[in-house]
Design a protein around this motif. Structure first.
Motif, PDB file in Angstrom:
ATOM      1  N   ASP A 448       0.795  -1.388   0.041  1.00 36.47           N
ATOM      2  CA  ASP A 448       0.107   0.106  -0.107  1.00 36.47           C
ATOM      3  C   ASP A 448       0.974   1.105   0.051  1.00 36.47           C
ATOM      4  N   ARG A 449       2.322   1.387   0.729  1.00 36.30           N
ATOM      5  CA  ARG A 449       2.847   2.302   0.795  1.00 36.30           C
ATOM      6  C   ARG A 449       3.546   2.810  -0.384  1.00 36.30           C
ATOM      7  N   HIS A 450       3.945   1.697  -1.233  1.00 38.15           N
ATOM      8  CA  HIS A 450       4.691   1.935  -2.560  1.00 38.15           C
ATOM      9  C   HIS A 450       3.714   2.488  -3.685  1.00 38.15           C
ATOM     10  N   LEU A 451       2.350   1.957  -3.369  1.00 42.24           N
ATOM     11  CA  LEU A 451       1.459   2.519  -4.497  1.00 42.24           C
ATOM     12  C   LEU A 451       0.665   3.427  -3.982  1.00 42.24           C
ATOM     13  N   SER A 452       0.900   4.387  -3.006  1.00 42.29           N
ATOM     14  CA  SER A 452       0.096   5.386  -2.261  1.00 42.29           C
ATOM     15  C   SER A 452       0.213   6.394  -3.315  1.00 42.29           C
ATOM     16  N   GLY A 453      -1.114   6.897  -3.676  1.00 49.17           N
ATOM     17  CA  GLY A 453      -1.403   7.967  -4.533  1.00 49.17           C
ATOM     18  C   GLY A 453      -1.427   7.814  -5.955  1.00 49.17           C
ATOM     19  N   ARG A 454      -1.291   6.638  -6.100  1.00 45.73           N
ATOM     20  CA  ARG A 454      -1.266   6.037  -7.705  1.00 45.73           C
ATOM     21  C   ARG A 454      -2.575   5.482  -7.868  1.00 45.73           C
ATOM     22  N   PRO A 455      -3.413   6.122  -9.022  1.00 45.95           N
ATOM     23  CA  PRO A 455      -4.684   5.696  -9.282  1.00 45.95           C
ATOM     24  C   PRO A 455      -4.751   4.190  -9.909  1.00 45.95           C
ATOM     25  N   LEU A 456      -5.739   3.567  -9.565  1.00 48.52           N
ATOM     26  CA  LEU A 456      -5.830   1.991  -9.924  1.00 48.52           C
ATOM     27  C   LEU A 456      -7.068   1.671 -11.034  1.00 48.52           C
ATOM     28  N   THR A 457      -7.148   1.058 -11.857  1.00 49.76           N
ATOM     29  CA  THR A 457      -8.347   0.389 -12.575  1.00 49.76           C
ATOM     30  C   THR A 457      -8.785  -0.347 -11.678  1.00 49.76           C
ATOM     31  N   PRO A 458      -9.937  -1.160 -12.159  1.00 50.77           N
ATOM     32  CA  PRO A 458     -10.528  -2.281 -11.238  1.00 50.77           C
ATOM     33  C   PRO A 458      -9.799  -3.275 -11.407  1.00 50.77           C
ATOM     34  N   ARG A 459      -9.250  -3.828 -12.392  1.00 51.80           N
ATOM     35  CA  ARG A 459      -8.360  -4.669 -12.822  1.00 51.80           C
ATOM     36  C   ARG A 459      -6.938  -4.632 -11.767  1.00 51.80           C
TER      37      ARG A 459
END
Length: 555
Positions: A448-459
């Protein structure tokens, strides 16, 4: 005391007075074939444990289940084995060692076949638990058969050969698993047990002599065994399932509470039972209590090391099953070469310095693995750490086992060794599930920390959820936009590295803590036990002292 006519007071280790072949005892060929049968039987259980650890990533890819499933496949076996192994020894006293040994071997073969055809991760876990029960019958009875067949003067070399071959089986297991998985599916690591079981049963039928139980008839401590397995099972369920269900889940908090209460009830019951499977009074001995506490820390740490390192090398570093098996081979080779030598040194200088210093060296080797990244160079990052760890382990296991046995009387050596063996099994169980819960939490937090702030698609969200179930390894990013997919894979790799370092750090500190416990707590033993004859520790075989082959009174 004439040890040729003394009987050991341990579940599954009691035998009637035995005469040699010149006075009507078993013939030389019978004893030779019996030894082969016991070596084959115990090697099946040792081999199975090591091959399954290498096969866990392949099992996960085939049946799913993530890290929790892998933990259950390993720990369902340890749960029932550790809970019932003392009970299994008692059954040999009541029904005869040969009968219980045959039942354990046959049960191991049947449950191995069931594991091989398991259609789902849930059924495989259930069959592994049954396999652990068979192992609890097989493990103590194989030693008991040797004791019942060989006179005391021949018992030492027989048990030495039995232990040595057990060590060899443990060393060959990862290699055999790797070779099988290179050409076939994981199911064959269980099928391989079947021809060995058939050969062992044939030898039992042909050669192993039946013996009448000696001494007073003991009660089978069924209630104690059930309280133990339910208590440990509740705690294990809570720790494995907590990352998926959360601490707020009634299933987690309820099973944890019930497990603690039932295990406490187990200890209370054992303190009052007429024929307890766990002799709590032995823990009044300082060396026995401190030694088993060190065993809990040491074997817990090394079990966690082997479990998580094998997963990491295959699922993150990209090693093949054969390569991961070869990676651990130096540990067995160093143990085989040095353990008895350090045991001889401990006999000369006393066990305390080795029990204190050995784990510090072993733990230092484990902490060297904290520098491992996604791309692993075996020669510079893994091998030096394994060699240093193995050196420390070789310094420790023989003096530790000898000090524990020296903390009890000769008549209690058998049950003392059996309890220490059970403690070592339970240590591996508890450490892997407890550290596994920490690893899963750390992986999720790091991801979660490494992906923080990155928008993700449902997939993308689905891929992240899959990664959290697997913990070590790369999630499927099929259908995820390329840039987002690369970010998820990179974050998953880094989260795996972070989680692995937490696992190794905690395991290393456990081992180091065990060394500090031994250095501070162990005192000079009150009776002589030759450490050089305890070289296998609780990794393979059994010490001679536990089988009634004791040091002379003047030693």
């Amino acid at each position: 005391m004439d040890i040729a006519r003394r009987t050991t007071d341990a579940p599954g280790l009691r035998s009637a007075p035995i005469t040699d072949s010149t006075s009507g005892g078993p013939s030389a060929s019978t004893k030779r074939l019996t030894l082969v049968a016991t070596i084959l039987g115990s090697s099946i259980a040792i081999l199975d444990a090591s091959v399954v650890s290498v096969a866990l990533p392949s099992i996960q890819r085939s049946l799913g289940g993530g890290l929790a499933g892998q933990q259950w496949v390993s720990n369902a076996y340890l749960l029932t084995l550790g809970s019932f192994i003392l009970l299994g020894g008692s059954l040999g006293d009541i029904f005869g060692e040969r009968r219980v040994f045959a039942l354990g071997v046959a049960g191991f073969g049947v449950t191995s076949l069931l594991c091989a055809i398991a259609p789902s991760i849930g059924t495989l876990i259930a069959f592994r638990a049954l396999q652990g029960i068979a192992g609890a019958l097989l493990t103590p009875s194989s030693l008991a058969v040797i004791i019942a067949t060989f006179p005391a003067k021949e018992r030492g070399p027989a048990i030495g050969a039995w232990t040595a071959w057990g060590t060899i089986a443990g060393a060959l297991g990862p290699l055999i698993a790797g070779l099988i998985l290179n050409v076939a599916t994981w199911r064959w690591v269980f099928v391989i047990n079947v021809p060995l079981v058939v050969a062992c049963l044939w030898l039992i039928r042909k050669a192993v002599p039946a013996t009448a139980p000696a001494g007073p008839r003991r009660r089978v401590d069924v209630i104690g065994a059930l309280l133990c397995v339910l208590g440990l099972g509740g705690v294990v369920f809570a720790l494995i399932e907590q990352p998926r269900l959360g601490w707020s889940s009634p299933a987690v908090t309820g099973s944890l509470t019930a497990g603690v209460v039932l295990f406490a009830a187990f200890l209370v019951f054992e303190s009052r039972a007429r024929d307890p499977m766990l002799r709590l009074d032995l823990f009044k001995s300082r060396n026995f209590a401190i030694g088993n506490l060190e065993t809990l820390a040491l074997y817990g740490g090394l079990s966690a090391l082997f479990f998580f390192l094998t997963l990491y090398l295959q699922q993150v570093a990209g090693y093949s099953p054969l390569e991961s098996g070869l990676a651990l081979l130096p540990e067995s080779l160093v143990m085989f070469a040095l353990s008895s030598r350090f045991g001889a040194l401990a006999d000369r200088f006393g066990p305390r310095v080795f029990m204190g210093g050995g784990p510090l060296i072993a733990g230092g080797g484990m902490l060297m693995l904290l520098g491992v990244g996604v791309h692993v160079d075996y020669a510079t990052e893994i091998l030096p750490a394994i060699l240093l760890f193995s050196l420390g382990l070789s310094m420790t296991v023989a003096p530790l086992t000898a000090a524990i046995l020296a903390g009890v009387s000769q008549d209690e050596a058998g049950i003392g060794s059996a309890i220490n063996n059970a403690v070592a099994r339970v240590a591996g169980l508890v450490a892997t599930v407890a550290i596994g819960a920490l690893v899963a939490a750390q992986f999720s937090s790091s991801l979660d920390r490494h992906l923080s702030g990155r928008p993700l698609t449902p997939r993308g969200h689905a891929a992240v959820g899959q990664a959290k179930q697997l913990t070590f390894g790369r999630p499927s990013v099929a259908g995820v936009p390329p840039r987002q997919a690369r970010a998820i894979v990179a974050a998953s790799d880094q989260a795996s590295v972070d989680a692995f370092r937490w696992a190794i750090g905690v395991a290393g500190l456990l081992v180091i803590g065990g060394g500090l416990i031994g250095a501070v707590g162990i005192r000079n033993p009150r009776r002589a036990v030759a450490a050089k004859w305890c070289s296998g520790g609780q990794l393979a075989g059994a010490p001679l002292d536990a089988a009634g082959v004791h040091a002379p009174a003047h030693a």
